[in-house]
Scaffold this motif. Structure first.
Motif: not given
Length: 187
Positions: A42, A44, A73, A97-100, A127, A129-130
């Motif tokens: 991820s 972050h 993060s 976005p963290c997971q893409y 958030d 996740t970003w």
């Protein structure tokens, strides 16, 4: 986007562009881990590189700080960077976005109107996740295509080398030609 039939010609143009080799010699192209590790990482976690309390050998931390773009993060956005700083530094930052991967969902502040950037920051500010990330302009080939290069290291040996070319400043997998080169000893 470019046709996959164009990729060999694009790759040849990139490999013959003296600017690529200047970047290689200047160590501006970074070794990254195996693709399996990358897909699980991820973004972050990249913020850890700049957090001195995290367990990372000093030499590794220095190398990573020199070769990996600074990532912020949600935790960093509450302590290291203020919202106003992120608004002001719009042209110097990416929103990711963290997971893409493949630049999916990435927004470059320099390509977004100021009010739209601010609204985006408001949505993602807390958030986890970003991330926000310092922006560095990619290499541009002599044909005008933007280039993303990845060097992969497997067990201390050079693995695949990937080249992505795109007419877009954000070199996304969606609109790119993509070539993987495998060193002969790995075949």
């Amino acid at each position: 986007g470019p046709s996959s039939a164009d990729v060999p010609a694009q790759q040849a143009a990139v490999l013959h562009d003296a600017r690529l080799w200047e970047h290689v010699r200047a160590r501006r192209i970074v070794n990254i881990g195996p693709m399996k590790a990358y897909l699980a990482l991820s973004k972050h976690l990249l913020a850890w590189i700049h957090q001195d309390e995290r367990p990372l050998p000093h030499s590794d931390r220095n190398y990573l700080r020199q070769n990996v773009a600074r990532s912020y993060s949600a935790q960093d956005r509450s302590s290291v960077m203020s919202f106003d700083d992120a608004v002001r530094r719009k042209d110097e930052l990416l929103m990711k976005p963290c997971q893409y991967g493949g630049a999916h969902g990435v927004r470059a502040g320099l390509e977004v109107p100021a009010e739209e950037w601010k609204r985006g920051l408001e949505k993602i500010w807390s958030d986890p996740t970003w991330v926000l990330q310092d922006y560095y302009e990619p290499i541009r080939s002599s044909s005008g295509e933007w280039l993303s290069v990845g060097l992969y290291n497997f067990g201390g040996e050079l693995g695949p080398i990937t080249f992505r070319t795109s007419p877009s400043l954000i070199v996304s997998a969606r609109d790119s030609g993509f070539v993987t080169v495998v060193p002969e000893r790995r075949l």
